[in-house]
Design an enzyme around this catalytic site. Sequence first.
Site, PDB file in Angstrom:
ATOM      1  N   GLY A  10       0.822  -1.205   0.000  1.00  0.00           N
ATOM      2  CA  GLY A  10       0.000   0.000   0.000  1.00  0.00           C
ATOM      3  C   GLY A  10       0.855   1.253   0.000  1.00  0.00           C
ATOM      4  N   THR A  11       0.281   2.355  -0.435  1.00  0.00           N
ATOM      5  CA  THR A  11       1.079   3.569  -0.641  1.00  0.00           C
ATOM      6  C   THR A  11       1.302   4.393   0.620  1.00  0.00           C
ATOM      7  OG1 THR A  11      -0.894   4.857  -1.248  1.00  0.00           O
ATOM      8  CG2 THR A  11       0.286   3.726  -3.034  1.00  0.00           C
TER       9      THR A  11
END
Length: 275
Positions: A68-69
Amino acid sequence: MSDGPNGLGTMAGLIEAAFDRISPAAVRLNVISFDPLVDSADIGPDHWNRLIDLIGSQPNDGVVITHGTDTMPFTGAALSFALEGIKTPVILTGSMQPLGVGPHAEENLRFALQMAEQGPPGVWLAFDGKLMCARSLVKYHSIGPSSFRESEVEGWAQRAARLSPRHFLPRRLAILTLSPGICVSAVDSALRELDGAVVRVFGAGTLMHDPELLRTFSAAISRGCRLVAVSSCEAGGLLPGAYAAGAALWESGIENGGKLTPEAALVRLWLELSG
């Protein structure tokens, strides 16, 4: 990620199905998934250690890590420091949109696979058609498809040292940001609970003229709490001696983080405190 009652959340099987669709026939993949899956907001040192061990235990010509970012810069810095000297590509990737919603996730995954096969040794982020040094990542946009860039950092070429993976031991660390009117007693209370902290100061290395705050820093350092200063600015780093308003900061004994991002400074400090 997939839509759920409270918004996007992790869903098992999506990455495996995507790899089946897009991986080249000539590429042999060994897919390992965390069970349960982990939202990047929950990623921390235990997960970094697990990734370090997985990379070291699996024979491979290259690694792709889907992530995930939100905490990508932390994981990028953690793996970059901990796996310094690695001779194969370790490629982080993710997307601002989930798989099956627009082309970005699939494109990033294809690009990551290509870089894992053909890219240079070291730890990198493959995102929006760009290969970026994972040690110096900045997430500068919260929703845009091209949301990462490398910070202005000098000397980040991967060293040719022999790989000796390092791990993160339990330590109490935090990133503290100075702001006008900050409550010094709150800073003092936080530092009394910490083994070390990264302190985001103003500009090229200045802070407010507050003798109580400086005494708090000096007292923490005297107790053995490691303090590292970095700039609140994205680029430029710190220049001790450039401004009178910063002289007392360096006299307190705080360490100069130079052009390190806050994430990279925290990770480096964590490893140094892990022995």
